[in-house]
Each structure stands twice: as C-alpha cells, then as structure tokens.
Write a protein that holds these residues in place. Structure first.
Motif, PDB file in Angstrom:
ATOM      1  N   TYR A  20       0.830  -1.211   0.000  1.00 60.33           N
ATOM      2  CA  TYR A  20       0.000   0.000   0.000  1.00 60.33           C
ATOM      3  C   TYR A  20       0.864   1.262   0.000  1.00 60.33           C
ATOM      4  CZ  TYR A  20      -4.293  -2.700   0.883  1.00 60.33           C
ATOM      5  OH  TYR A  20      -5.360  -3.557   0.796  1.00 60.33           O
ATOM      6  N   GLU A  21       1.989   1.184   0.661  1.00 60.50           N
ATOM      7  CA  GLU A  21       2.902   2.330   0.632  1.00 60.50           C
ATOM      8  C   GLU A  21       3.458   2.512  -0.786  1.00 60.50           C
ATOM      9  OE1 GLU A  21       5.869   2.589   3.800  1.00 60.50           O
ATOM     10  OE2 GLU A  21       7.269   3.533   2.389  1.00 60.50           O
ATOM     11  N   ASP A  22       3.833   1.411  -1.409  1.00 64.92           N
ATOM     12  CA  ASP A  22       4.368   1.455  -2.777  1.00 64.92           C
ATOM     13  C   ASP A  22       3.389   2.110  -3.745  1.00 64.92           C
ATOM     14  OD1 ASP A  22       6.705   0.256  -2.058  1.00 64.92           O
ATOM     15  OD2 ASP A  22       6.232  -1.714  -2.887  1.00 64.92           O
ATOM     16  N   ILE A  23       2.119   1.729  -3.646  1.00 67.59           N
ATOM     17  CA  ILE A  23       1.146   2.239  -4.620  1.00 67.59           C
ATOM     18  C   ILE A  23       0.497   3.529  -4.151  1.00 67.59           C
ATOM     19  CG2 ILE A  23       0.706  -0.074  -5.521  1.00 67.59           C
ATOM     20  CD1 ILE A  23      -2.006   0.016  -4.062  1.00 67.59           C
ATOM     21  N   LEU A  25      -1.333   4.252  -1.403  1.00 73.26           N
ATOM     22  CA  LEU A  25      -2.545   4.251  -0.579  1.00 73.26           C
ATOM     23  C   LEU A  25      -2.194   4.665   0.850  1.00 73.26           C
ATOM     24  CD1 LEU A  25      -4.904   1.247  -1.406  1.00 73.26           C
ATOM     25  CD2 LEU A  25      -5.079   3.649  -2.042  1.00 73.26           C
ATOM     26  N   MET A  26      -1.058   4.211   1.297  1.00 75.52           N
ATOM     27  CA  MET A  26      -0.532   4.647   2.591  1.00 75.52           C
ATOM     28  C   MET A  26       0.618   5.621   2.315  1.00 75.52           C
ATOM     29  SD  MET A  26      -2.160   3.344   5.210  1.00 75.52           S
ATOM     30  CE  MET A  26      -1.067   3.345   6.645  1.00 75.52           C
ATOM     31  N   PRO A  27       0.773   6.620   3.189  1.00 72.49           N
ATOM     32  CA  PRO A  27       1.870   7.567   2.993  1.00 72.49           C
ATOM     33  C   PRO A  27       3.214   6.875   3.225  1.00 72.49           C
ATOM     34  CG  PRO A  27       0.836   7.921   5.125  1.00 72.49           C
ATOM     35  CD  PRO A  27       0.012   6.893   4.425  1.00 72.49           C
ATOM     36  N   VAL A  28       4.261   7.461   2.706  1.00 70.10           N
ATOM     37  CA  VAL A  28       5.605   6.940   2.970  1.00 70.10           C
ATOM     38  C   VAL A  28       5.855   7.050   4.470  1.00 70.10           C
ATOM     39  CG1 VAL A  28       8.072   7.295   2.588  1.00 70.10           C
ATOM     40  CG2 VAL A  28       6.478   7.550   0.686  1.00 70.10           C
ATOM     41  N   ALA A  29       6.136   5.927   5.110  1.00 68.23           N
ATOM     42  CA  ALA A  29       6.221   5.901   6.565  1.00 68.23           C
ATOM     43  C   ALA A  29       7.510   6.556   7.071  1.00 68.23           C
ATOM     44  CB  ALA A  29       6.150   4.452   7.048  1.00 68.23           C
ATOM     45  N   ALA A  30       7.390   7.184   8.242  1.00 70.03           N
ATOM     46  CA  ALA A  30       8.589   7.671   8.935  1.00 70.03           C
ATOM     47  C   ALA A  30       9.402   6.451   9.361  1.00 70.03           C
ATOM     48  CB  ALA A  30       8.177   8.483  10.160  1.00 70.03           C
ATOM     49  N   ARG A  31      10.686   6.687   9.662  1.00 66.30           N
ATOM     50  CA  ARG A  31      11.541   5.562  10.035  1.00 66.30           C
ATOM     51  C   ARG A  31      12.170   5.799  11.407  1.00 66.30           C
ATOM     52  NH1 ARG A  31      12.355   1.501   5.861  1.00 66.30           N
ATOM     53  NH2 ARG A  31      11.048   2.216   4.157  1.00 66.30           N
ATOM     54  N   THR A  32      12.387   4.714  12.133  1.00 63.35           N
ATOM     55  CA  THR A  32      13.165   4.788  13.371  1.00 63.35           C
ATOM     56  C   THR A  32      14.622   4.972  12.976  1.00 63.35           C
ATOM     57  OG1 THR A  32      13.658   2.435  13.434  1.00 63.35           O
ATOM     58  CG2 THR A  32      11.589   3.130  14.438  1.00 63.35           C
ATOM     59  N   ARG A  46      -6.292   5.287   9.078  1.00 61.56           N
ATOM     60  CA  ARG A  46      -6.253   5.333   7.620  1.00 61.56           C
ATOM     61  C   ARG A  46      -6.266   3.930   7.011  1.00 61.56           C
ATOM     62  NH1 ARG A  46      -3.507   9.411   3.941  1.00 61.56           N
ATOM     63  NH2 ARG A  46      -3.376   8.408   1.915  1.00 61.56           N
ATOM     64  N   LEU A  47      -5.467   3.042   7.590  1.00 62.06           N
ATOM     65  CA  LEU A  47      -5.424   1.682   7.059  1.00 62.06           C
ATOM     66  C   LEU A  47      -6.747   0.956   7.292  1.00 62.06           C
ATOM     67  CD1 LEU A  47      -3.956  -0.546   5.616  1.00 62.06           C
ATOM     68  CD2 LEU A  47      -2.744  -1.101   7.724  1.00 62.06           C
ATOM     69  N   SER A  48      -7.392   1.234   8.425  1.00 63.82           N
ATOM     70  CA  SER A  48      -8.704   0.627   8.675  1.00 63.82           C
ATOM     71  C   SER A  48      -9.694   1.057   7.605  1.00 63.82           C
ATOM     72  CB  SER A  48      -9.226   1.029  10.048  1.00 63.82           C
ATOM     73  OG  SER A  48      -8.358   0.566  11.054  1.00 63.82           O
ATOM     74  N   PHE A  49      -9.645   2.347   7.290  1.00 67.31           N
ATOM     75  CA  PHE A  49     -10.523   2.870   6.234  1.00 67.31           C
ATOM     76  C   PHE A  49     -10.270   2.136   4.921  1.00 67.31           C
ATOM     77  CE2 PHE A  49     -11.439   5.711   2.707  1.00 67.31           C
ATOM     78  CZ  PHE A  49     -12.686   6.220   3.028  1.00 67.31           C
ATOM     79  N   ILE A  50      -9.000   2.024   4.582  1.00 66.11           N
ATOM     80  CA  ILE A  50      -8.636   1.344   3.333  1.00 66.11           C
ATOM     81  C   ILE A  50      -9.148  -0.087   3.327  1.00 66.11           C
ATOM     82  CG2 ILE A  50      -6.698   0.441   1.968  1.00 66.11           C
ATOM     83  CD1 ILE A  50      -5.056   2.871   2.991  1.00 66.11           C
TER      84      ILE A  50
END
Lengths: 129, 129
Positions: A20-23, A25-32, A46-50
């Motif tokens: 989902y991040e690739d396409i 649908l989800m934003p590019v995630a922050a990283r530790t 957001r993911l629940s909505f998706i």
DNA sequence: CTTACGGTCTACAGTAACTGTAGGGGCAAG
DNA sequence: CTTGCCCCTACAGTTACTGTAGACCGTAAG
C-alpha cells in the motif's frame, strides 16, 4: 508503533502494508533511527478505512479517490456519493449474475444420479450452453 | 478451420485459444503445411465446453478435471459430482457475502444527504467497520 | 509483378491486488 | 553470545487472460 503492530491492529499482512505504501494508498512511513517503519494512530485509522473500503469491494483506485476526498473535508461530497452509487450498481449486477449462476449450477448438480460418466448429466449440462 | 474461425465459432479471443493450448486445456493443434493451427468440429465442441464451464465459475484446474472425466466415459462420475457440488458451495458462500456487501453499501449510499465532505456519512460509514 | 490487407505466427509484457520467499540486519532475553 | 523474532529490500509467483511487437502467409487488385 512498528509495522507488525499496525498489521495486528488492522488485521493486515505486513507485506500488504508495504505494498500500500508502494502504490500510494498509505503515505511513505517515517523511520526509526535503525530504519524500521514507524506508525501512529492516524495510520491505524487510515489503514482501517482502506481495508474496510476494500472489503466493500472498492478497487484500489476508488479507494485512492475516497481517501483524497476524506483528506479535503471542504470539498463537496458529490464525488464520494457518485463513486459509492456506481459501485452499488455494479455490485447489484454481480449479485444478479451470481444468482443466475447459482441456480444453473444447482440444476447441474442435482441432475446427477450416479453411475458412469457417459450417462452423467453434470458433464452434459456443462457442455450445453 | 483456422484459429480465427474457432475463435468466432466459440466467441473466444484468438490469444485465449493459444493460451488454453499452452496450459493444456486445449490439445496441441495440428498445423497446416505453412504452420497455421488447424481445428475440427470436435475442437469447437471442446472449447465450447471449456468456455461454458469457465462461465459457470469453474477454475481452469477444475475444468481440466472435468475434461479428463469427459474423455474417460467409463469412469464413475462421482468425481464430477464432487467438483460441481463443492463449487456450488463456494458460489453460495460468495453469494451470501455479496448480499451482505450490497446491504452495507446500500446503507452507505443512502446515508448521504449532500453538502461538504466533512459532514458526509458515506466517508464516515466506510471508515467505520 | 507488386502492393496492400488481413490473418497468423512467436514471444513477451502488462493487468489486479496482493502473497510468498530469499537473503540479510537489528534487538532483547537467557 | 546465541537464539529467536521482528524488520529490511527486492523480486518471483498467483489467476486467467489481454495486448503488443515484429515477422510471415495468402489472396486479390492494380
């Protein structure tokens, strides 16, 4: 929250979240600091909505549109209504089609009274169009 | 009959016929001296069977089994009955699921009374799960 | 004879929406 | 210090086709 936590919270596979991040649908995630994806409660929502939209049969493109709408609350909701209504129409069509299929298949199944293939109505029923 | 003729006779795309040959649903076709695939009326019947079975929702693997049965008329038809019955079960499951989806979606659609996205029940309904 | 046209050939990329796997690295507990 | 679980990237596989590129074949008209 790491990706596994988000996965559990939303009943989604880890690979699917990355997908989902690739396409987009989800934003590019922050990283530790060590490079692992980090998520917040907003991401859970957001993911629940998706996931729910997908479960309702919306395509990923449709979900993308719905999310854009969701993120611009001042827009008119006509577009969302259109997407949902046209989707409802196609679901009702699929439903009708599947009912016909079920009936035909039920006929096929009930036509068999055992015995050799050469006498089997199932094969015959499928051969007839 | 060349591949285009078979395609027309069965309402199937030419590429699809070659694909069925590749995966073994259709036999490897005889060739004309110039190398073009050549078909008989038997092939028309076989492809019609395949197309109808696919339209009934059988997977290509299931179709393969059904064809094998069809080609061994002395076998017991129990296997065909099993395939068809288990397929019917899964169709009925899909049907039930699709009905739930339809009802939920109908709720979603009827919940919108126009206005701004921020007040739109469609988005909200989809978000709730 | 040549050109044009449509049908055929092989071979491969693309579709939807993920899922699974390989090979590597990180981090806390025992 | 090693075991085990989680995470990373990158890519192949799934289903059932569909579409495309580039080349060849066969026939009919000019």
């Amino acid at each position: 929250m790491l990706i596994g936590g988000l996965a559990k919270a939303t009943n989604t596979k880890v690979n699917t979240i990355r997908f989902y991040e690739d396409i987009g649908l989800m934003p590019v995630a922050a990283r530790t600091p060590s490079g692992q994806r980090s998520y917040t409660d907003d991401d859970v929502r957001r993911l629940s909505f998706i996931r729910h939209a997908r479960a309702l049969g919306f395509s990923t493109d449709e979900v993308r549109s719905l999310i854009e709408l969701k993120d611009t609350p001042d827009e008119d909701c006509e577009i969302a209504a259109q997407i949902a209504a046209s989707h409802l129409t196609s679901v009702e069509q699929r439903l009708a089609q599947l009912k016909r299929l079920r009936d035909e298949l039920a006929n096929v199944v009930s036509s068999c009274s055992g015995g050799k293939v050469i006498n089997c109505r199932i094969i015959e029923s499928i051969a007839e169009g």
